[in-house]
Design a protein around this motif. Structure first.
Motif, PDB file in Angstrom:
ATOM      1  N   TRP A  31       0.823  -1.216   0.000  1.00 29.57           N
ATOM      2  CA  TRP A  31       0.000   0.000   0.000  1.00 29.57           C
ATOM      3  C   TRP A  31       0.853   1.260   0.000  1.00 29.57           C
ATOM      4  CZ3 TRP A  31      -4.936   0.527  -1.170  1.00 29.57           C
ATOM      5  CH2 TRP A  31      -5.736  -0.624  -1.165  1.00 29.57           C
ATOM      6  N   ASP A  32       2.117   1.142   0.415  1.00 27.63           N
ATOM      7  CA  ASP A  32       2.989   2.314   0.384  1.00 27.63           C
ATOM      8  C   ASP A  32       3.184   2.827  -1.037  1.00 27.63           C
ATOM      9  OD1 ASP A  32       4.336  -0.075  -0.144  1.00 27.63           O
ATOM     10  OD2 ASP A  32       6.266   0.692   0.554  1.00 27.63           O
ATOM     11  N   THR A  33       3.069   1.926  -2.026  1.00 26.38           N
ATOM     12  CA  THR A  33       3.198   2.375  -3.418  1.00 26.38           C
ATOM     13  C   THR A  33       1.989   3.188  -3.855  1.00 26.38           C
ATOM     14  OG1 THR A  33       2.207   0.352  -4.343  1.00 26.38           O
ATOM     15  CG2 THR A  33       4.579   0.340  -3.960  1.00 26.38           C
ATOM     16  N   GLU A  34       0.818   2.856  -3.331  1.00 24.19           N
ATOM     17  CA  GLU A  34      -0.398   3.611  -3.664  1.00 24.19           C
ATOM     18  C   GLU A  34      -0.343   5.019  -3.082  1.00 24.19           C
ATOM     19  OE1 GLU A  34      -4.051   4.974  -4.880  1.00 24.19           O
ATOM     20  OE2 GLU A  34      -2.954   3.230  -5.608  1.00 24.19           O
ATOM     21  N   PHE A  35       0.137   5.117  -1.847  1.00 29.57           N
ATOM     22  CA  PHE A  35       0.185   6.424  -1.187  1.00 29.57           C
ATOM     23  C   PHE A  35       1.514   7.154  -1.414  1.00 29.57           C
ATOM     24  CE2 PHE A  35      -3.106   4.235   1.306  1.00 29.57           C
ATOM     25  CZ  PHE A  35      -4.084   5.214   1.346  1.00 29.57           C
ATOM     26  N   ASN A  64      -2.093   7.610   6.632  1.00 27.71           N
ATOM     27  CA  ASN A  64      -2.918   7.201   5.494  1.00 27.71           C
ATOM     28  C   ASN A  64      -4.180   6.517   5.997  1.00 27.71           C
ATOM     29  OD1 ASN A  64      -0.913   8.086   3.670  1.00 27.71           O
ATOM     30  ND2 ASN A  64       0.161   6.118   3.835  1.00 27.71           N
ATOM     31  N   TYR A  65      -5.296   6.783   5.331  1.00 26.58           N
ATOM     32  CA  TYR A  65      -6.587   6.233   5.755  1.00 26.58           C
ATOM     33  C   TYR A  65      -7.285   5.539   4.590  1.00 26.58           C
ATOM     34  CZ  TYR A  65      -6.206   8.950  10.052  1.00 26.58           C
ATOM     35  OH  TYR A  65      -5.781   9.453  11.253  1.00 26.58           O
ATOM     36  N   ASN A  90      -4.014  11.434   1.357  1.00 26.25           N
ATOM     37  CA  ASN A  90      -3.849  10.334   2.309  1.00 26.25           C
ATOM     38  C   ASN A  90      -5.138   9.556   2.550  1.00 26.25           C
ATOM     39  OD1 ASN A  90      -4.944  12.631   3.605  1.00 26.25           O
ATOM     40  ND2 ASN A  90      -4.292  11.907   5.622  1.00 26.25           N
ATOM     41  N   LEU A  91      -6.109   9.660   1.619  1.00 21.10           N
ATOM     42  CA  LEU A  91      -7.392   8.969   1.786  1.00 21.10           C
ATOM     43  C   LEU A  91      -7.742   8.143   0.558  1.00 21.10           C
ATOM     44  CD1 LEU A  91     -10.089   8.499   3.318  1.00 21.10           C
ATOM     45  CD2 LEU A  91     -10.960  10.541   2.148  1.00 21.10           C
ATOM     46  N   ARG A  92      -8.177   6.907   0.796  1.00 18.68           N
ATOM     47  CA  ARG A  92      -8.708   6.051  -0.255  1.00 18.68           C
ATOM     48  C   ARG A  92      -9.958   5.349   0.274  1.00 18.68           C
ATOM     49  NH1 ARG A  92      -5.106   8.576  -1.960  1.00 18.68           N
ATOM     50  NH2 ARG A  92      -3.409   7.967  -3.372  1.00 18.68           N
ATOM     51  N   LEU A  93     -10.785   4.865  -0.648  1.00 25.51           N
ATOM     52  CA  LEU A  93     -11.995   4.115  -0.309  1.00 25.51           C
ATOM     53  C   LEU A  93     -11.969   2.774  -1.017  1.00 25.51           C
ATOM     54  CD1 LEU A  93     -14.679   6.951  -0.728  1.00 25.51           C
ATOM     55  CD2 LEU A  93     -13.667   6.156   1.424  1.00 25.51           C
TER      56      LEU A  93
END
Length: 213
Positions: A31-35, A64-65, A90-93
């Motif tokens: 997930w660090d790559t996404e954020f 990150n959330y 810093n937000l994803r759904l």
């Protein structure tokens, strides 16, 4: 709760891949790559209309959330709230079911789990559906960093008592128990939609932090 069908919801969600992740399986363990950073990752299981997770992301830009919700007709409201609050890098759904968290997160991916005003499923035969049932606790533990926490809020006294018992039986450390959160409102408390509704009626809000050992 009866959900109103929104035929436009799916198309609206697909139009915002920068917030609503369409292929979360591919990000398991990375997930660090996404954020584009290695900041702590907090998830809210059952994010509803997103007021809490959006508020937390605004308040804590160094964390990150991810808000997790399985219903199109509900998560579209979370998306609308997120868009209104932009920029929130810093937000994803995720539009997924919380029972499948292990498909999207590896061990040590998640630093905290939030459970806010979950469905109490009051009938005994439905106990396994409660988000604080031992089956769900096992799932959270499988994706959390060792010895990290669940933060749980509810207006339902029965569910709260059940959750304390369930967490204790699982071997978790129960800490910071509040039987009336708003009596001494923490400065950093972000309220959910339900929290605002129930507290306005004078109902106490119950809260607990529980740590895996």
């Amino acid at each position: 709760m009866r959900l109103r069908h929104k035929p436009w919801a799916e198309e609206f969600l697909q139009a915002h891949p920068e917030i609503v992740i369409s292929n979360p399986e591919s990000l398991k363990g990375k997930w660090d790559t996404e954020f584009s950073n290695t900041n702590p990752l907090h998830i809210e299981v059952g994010t509803g209309k997103g007021q809490f997770v959006v508020g937390m992301a605004k308040q804590n830009p160094h964390i990150n959330y991810i808000g997790i919700e399985s219903y199109d007709s509900v998560i579209v409201s979370a998306l609308e709230n997120a868009l209104e609050a932009q920029p929130l890098p810093n937000l994803r759904l995720l539009k997924v079911n919380g029972v499948h968290l292990e498909n999207y997160f590896a061990k040590n991916d998640v630093d905290r789990v939030y459970l806010n005003f979950s469905d109490p499923w009051p009938k005994i035969r439905h106990a396994k559906r409660r988000l604080t049932h031992e089956g769900f606790l096992k799932i959270y533990e499988s994706v959390l960093v060792d010895q990290e926490e669940i933060h749980f809020k509810t207006d339902n006294r029965g569910l709260f008592e059940y959750s304390l018992t369930s967490m204790s039986a699982y071997g978790m450390l129960i800490k910071d128990v509040s039987l009336d959160l708003h009596a001494n409102m923490p400065e950093d408390n972000i309220m959910t939609e339900y929290e605002e509704k129930f507290s306005a009626k004078g109902q106490p809000i119950y809260r607990v932090e529980a740590k895996f050992l």
